[in-house]
Motif scaffolding. Structure first.
Motif, PDB file in Angstrom:
ATOM      1  N   GLN A 279      -5.786   3.501   1.087  1.00 35.85           N
ATOM      2  CA  GLN A 279      -5.213   2.397   1.641  1.00 35.85           C
ATOM      3  C   GLN A 279      -6.422   0.985   1.936  1.00 35.85           C
ATOM      4  O   GLN A 279      -7.660   1.539   2.389  1.00 35.85           O
ATOM      5  N   PRO A 283       0.205   2.184  -3.742  1.00 38.43           N
ATOM      6  CA  PRO A 283       1.146   2.298  -4.650  1.00 38.43           C
ATOM      7  C   PRO A 283       0.793   1.899  -6.184  1.00 38.43           C
ATOM      8  O   PRO A 283       1.443   1.915  -7.101  1.00 38.43           O
ATOM      9  N   SER A 303      -4.510  -5.922  -1.630  1.00 36.69           N
ATOM     10  CA  SER A 303      -4.141  -4.477  -2.506  1.00 36.69           C
ATOM     11  C   SER A 303      -4.641  -4.705  -3.716  1.00 36.69           C
ATOM     12  O   SER A 303      -5.137  -3.933  -4.387  1.00 36.69           O
ATOM     13  N   SER A 367      -2.914  -5.880   4.428  1.00 38.40           N
ATOM     14  CA  SER A 367      -3.187  -6.083   3.154  1.00 38.40           C
ATOM     15  C   SER A 367      -2.493  -7.266   3.003  1.00 38.40           C
ATOM     16  O   SER A 367      -2.539  -7.841   1.676  1.00 38.40           O
TER      17      SER A 367
HETATM   18  O1  MOO Z   1      -1.683  -0.128   0.461  1.00 39.93           O
HETATM   19 MO1  MOO Z   1      -0.406  -1.374   0.868  1.00 39.93          MO
HETATM   20  O2  MOO Z   1      -1.886  -1.536  -0.330  1.00 39.93           O
HETATM   21  O3  MOO Z   1      -1.547  -1.595   2.275  1.00 39.93           O
HETATM   22  O4  MOO Z   1      -0.388  -2.796   1.745  1.00 39.93           O
END
Ligand code: MOO
Ligand SMILES: Nc1nc2c(c(=O)[nH]1)N[C@H]1C(S)=C(S)[C@@H](COP(=O)(O)OP(=O)(O)OC[C@H]3O[C@@H](n4cnc5c(N)ncnc54)[C@H](O)[C@@H]3O)O[C@H]1N2
Ligand SMILES: [Mg+2]
Length: 403
Positions: A279, A283, A303, A367
């Motif tokens: 994080q 994704p 991100s 993010s």
């Molecule tokens: O991982 Mo997502 O990239 O935090 O908003």
């Protein structure tokens, strides 16, 4: 398709796809800054090509000047001069001196130099108020030895290295062609800056932060504009992208109904992996489309930058055979707490002081808040399931390379 990879597994899979040799092009020095050398460069010259003087002064025999001082100056006869590039043709005998200028060869017979500030000229004689010393003689080959390789294939041409290539006598340099990196933004809501922003819209920031990151990593960005969240439109633009070494898409890789990038690549390409235990950037998708590696970057502005930095940049470094690693790592003391995440490696944005070896949070770590990347200069790395308390040592990756 693999899924839920660790950061290390994902990087390995991306690097495995960075195959093939980039073509080599030859450029004149003035166009080679920032490029990566494709050849080892040996010096064509010896520099200096004989012992020379590092100061303006008088070359003479050290033994003639022992004990010279303001109270007891030594008097020598000036028999000639040697400006840089014009050697003194004769030899310096006992009690003699030659006026020499920085970069001039040390005349035959002389073994020491006294700086002009420690002398007074009187006609064809000179008074020395200090002894002459060999310490200001630069030995032959001190700077460059003929035939020695000082720059290597894979070295980035920084200002110092470009100058070094010139000093070695090279006028043209073989460098790798820049890898071409397509940048495609997706999203119905995404609008080009300069156009009016409808309610619910967002300006296309990803294209430009990625453009900067691609340039910084030595690639040639190819802006492919933006497409709406329609599979046909995405596919058409992907297939018409032209010759590329890597394609970046942003957005459309998560769970939503309108996240069509993943769907298109699943159907028409081969998805190597989707989702990384990290994080931001969880994704992330990596695919191949007719042989072209595609990094499907998550749409959130932080991100997409962080995932390019962690995976796209190493990909380009490998293609360019760069001798330096894509990023450095160091330890710093946290001045603020940093929040980790369950089961995920976390990359918080921080302001690193290399001098103090400290790092503090940029503030809001969402993010969607791009300011953290605009004003942060480092990623704070937290292992899965770990928060960092104030005062703790944490691992930091500088966003600009610190060797
Ligand atoms: O991982 Mo997502 O990239 O935090 O908003
Ligand atoms: N149910 C779930 N929802 C979400 C998950 C999840 O695991 N389950 N993951 C979240 C995470 S984490 C991220 S990151 C995002 C990734 O989203 P997508 O890659 O599908 O991107 P979009 O949905 O298209 O957009 C996300 C966000 O980013 C803005 N955006 C998109 N493109 C641009 C651009 N070119 N310039 C500036 N901003 C852009 C977009 O407007 C959205 O706000 O998914 C979460 N959801
Ligand atoms: Mg989405």
């Amino acid at each position: 398709m693999r899924t839920n990879l660790s950061v290390e597994e994902a990087l390995e899979a991306v690097l495995e796809a960075a195959q093939g040799e980039l073509a080599v092009e030859e450029l004149p020095l003035k166009e080679a800054f920032g490029r990566v050398l494709a050849e080892d460069l040996a010096s064509l010259v010896e520099h200096p090509d004989q012992d020379d003087t590092a100061i303006d002064g008088y070359a003479c025999r050290a033994e003639d000047t022992l004990g010279a001082s303001p109270e007891a100056p030594v008097r020598l006869r000036v028999v000639g001069e040697a400006p840089a590039g014009r050697p003194f043709p004769g030899e310096v005998g006992r009690g003699e001196a030659v006026a020499v200028y920085t970069g001039a060869p040390i005349p035959k017979g002389a073994d020491a130099v006294v700086r002009v500030e420690d002398t007074r000229r009187e006609g064809d004689e000179v008074l020395l108020f200090a002894p002459a010393s060999p310490k200001d003689i630069r030995p032959k080959g001190d700077d460059l030895r003929r035939g020695e390789v000082y720059l290597r294939r894979g070295d980035l041409l920084t200002p110092g290295r470009l100058g070094l290539a010139a000093a070695m006598g090279h006028a043209r340099l073989k460098v790798f062609r820049k890898p071409r990196v397509g940048i495609l933004s997706t999203g119905d809501e995404v609008v080009e800056p300069g156009e009016p922003l409808p309610f619910g819209g967002v300006y296309n920031s990803n294209a430009y932060s990625l453009l900067g990151l691609v340039l910084e990593a030595g690639g040639e960005p190819v802006l492919l504009g933006k497409v709406p969240d329609q599979p046909e439109a995405v596919l058409e633009r992907l297939e018409g992208a032209g010759p590329l070494d890597l394609l970046l898409t942003s957005g459309g890789v998560s769970m939503g109904e309108y996240d069509v990038v993943r769907k298109v690549l699943e159907r028409h390409g081969e998805v190597v992996f989707w989702k990384v235990r990290q994080q931001p950037g969880g994704p992330l998708l990596f695919a191949r489309l007719g042989g072209l590696p595609v990094l499907g970057l998550p749409g959130n502005p932080v991100s997409s930058m962080v995932t390019f930095f962690l995976y796209g940049r190493p990909f380009l470094y490998k293609l360019l055979q760069r001798t330096e690693p894509p990023y450095g790592r160091l330890e710093a003391r946290a001045l603020t707490p940093f929040k980790g995440a369950k089961g995920k490696k976390v990359f918080r944005r921080g302001v690193l002081s290399v001098a103090e070896k400290t790092v503090r949070s940029t503030g809001n770590q969402s993010s969607g808040v791009l300011r953290s990347m605009a004003f942060g200069n480092a990623l704070v790395v937290l292992p899965p399931d770990r928060d960092a308390r104030e005062g703790e040592e944490v691992e930091v990756i500088p966003l600009t390379f610190v060797p």
